[in-house]
Design a protein around this motif. Structure first.
Motif, PDB file in Angstrom:
ATOM      1  N   HIS A   3       9.058  22.182  50.017  1.00  0.00           N
ATOM      2  CA  HIS A   3       8.101  23.521  50.562  1.00  0.00           C
ATOM      3  C   HIS A   3       8.492  23.414  51.918  1.00  0.00           C
ATOM      4  O   HIS A   3       7.470  23.777  52.754  1.00  0.00           O
ATOM      5  CB  HIS A   3       6.898  23.519  50.312  1.00  0.00           C
ATOM      6  N   SER A 146       4.621  28.337  58.192  1.00  0.00           N
ATOM      7  CA  SER A 146       3.424  27.568  57.538  1.00  0.00           C
ATOM      8  C   SER A 146       2.924  28.683  56.637  1.00  0.00           C
ATOM      9  O   SER A 146       2.377  28.063  55.493  1.00  0.00           O
ATOM     10  CB  SER A 146       2.203  27.211  58.637  1.00  0.00           C
ATOM     11  N   GLU A 147       2.948  29.920  56.624  1.00  0.00           N
ATOM     12  CA  GLU A 147       2.372  30.747  55.572  1.00  0.00           C
ATOM     13  C   GLU A 147       3.581  31.018  54.627  1.00  0.00           C
ATOM     14  O   GLU A 147       2.946  30.736  53.319  1.00  0.00           O
ATOM     15  CB  GLU A 147       2.386  32.369  56.325  1.00  0.00           C
ATOM     16  N   GLU A 149       5.176  28.204  53.490  1.00  0.00           N
ATOM     17  CA  GLU A 149       4.900  27.085  52.917  1.00  0.00           C
ATOM     18  C   GLU A 149       3.628  27.306  51.579  1.00  0.00           C
ATOM     19  O   GLU A 149       3.707  26.940  50.712  1.00  0.00           O
ATOM     20  CB  GLU A 149       4.824  25.946  53.636  1.00  0.00           C
ATOM     21  N   VAL A 150       2.673  27.984  52.064  1.00  0.00           N
ATOM     22  CA  VAL A 150       1.488  28.332  51.318  1.00  0.00           C
ATOM     23  C   VAL A 150       1.885  29.114  49.929  1.00  0.00           C
ATOM     24  O   VAL A 150       1.704  28.637  48.986  1.00  0.00           O
ATOM     25  CB  VAL A 150       0.374  29.106  52.174  1.00  0.00           C
ATOM     26  N   ARG A 153       4.072  26.744  47.670  1.00  0.00           N
ATOM     27  CA  ARG A 153       3.210  25.952  47.071  1.00  0.00           C
ATOM     28  C   ARG A 153       2.572  26.616  45.945  1.00  0.00           C
ATOM     29  O   ARG A 153       2.379  26.027  44.821  1.00  0.00           O
ATOM     30  CB  ARG A 153       2.209  25.096  47.942  1.00  0.00           C
ATOM     31  N   ASN A 154       2.031  27.725  46.311  1.00  0.00           N
ATOM     32  CA  ASN A 154       1.179  28.448  45.245  1.00  0.00           C
ATOM     33  C   ASN A 154       2.116  28.868  44.026  1.00  0.00           C
ATOM     34  O   ASN A 154       1.518  28.768  42.866  1.00  0.00           O
ATOM     35  CB  ASN A 154       0.742  30.022  45.796  1.00  0.00           C
TER      36      ASN A 154
END
Length: 183
Positions: A3, A146-147, A149-150, A153-154
């Motif tokens: 990620h 960082s956004e 990556e969220v 992961r989701n």
């Protein structure tokens, strides 16, 4: 699946050359975002459309056009993609969505959003037929690791929960092992 946005190389589009897939929208996306790399994998279906898109693609420096990829190699393209784009008018739940989420690739979809899963699981952007979002807003996520990556992961969590990827892989390995033993 990694990620980490730095390990991802391009925005990916995969579909055959049919009008319903609207490949010209992906070309326009690449034209409007010249600092980003784009990869288009488009096997031949409608020959006239394929030739037109192929010729247009040659004029776009940040776009790599690939005619077709053997199924077992498609995975590699998904694993290196930072976003997966779908520009189809309508379809069910595309296999490419499953491949994207398995690899933690956020989905950018213009019109297709089965069961509203893209919004519900926050694993990408549903543009709701709005080209402005596709062309301009959806790629801004690439400037926010960082956004991104969220979302990544989701997407991966969604794949695990809804497509039982792990269980299927285990089953598949068992089948292969049994086949090997029989030889």
């Amino acid at each position: 699946s990694s990620h980490d946005l730095n390990k991802r190389k391009y925005v990916l589009w995969v579909a055959n050359s049919r009008k319903i897939k609207r490949p010209e929208i992906f070309l326009e996306m690449a034209r409007k975002n010249s600092k980003v790399n784009f990869v288009m994998i488009m096997p031949k279906h409608d020959l006239k459309l394929w030739e037109h898109i192929h010729n247009e693609s040659k004029k776009i420096k940040n776009l790599t056009f690939i005619e077709s990829v053997p199924f077992e190699k498609v995975d590699k393209y998904f694993s290196e993609a930072c976003l997966f784009v779908n520009t189809s008018i309508h379809e069910g739940f595309p296999n490419t969505f499953v491949q994207a989420v398995m690899h933690g690739v956020p989905i950018v979809s213009l019109s297709v959003n089965p069961d509203n899963f893209i919004n519900e699981y926050q694993c990408g952007f549903f543009a709701d037929d709005n080209l402005e979002i596709i062309y301009n807003q959806s790629l801004k996520i690439l400037e926010k690791p960082s956004e991104w990556e969220v979302f990544s992961r989701n997407a991966y969590e969604y794949a695990k929960e809804n497509h039982d990827i792990e269980k299927n892989i285990i089953k598949f390995k068992k089948i292969i092992n049994n086949l090997m033993k029989k030889q």
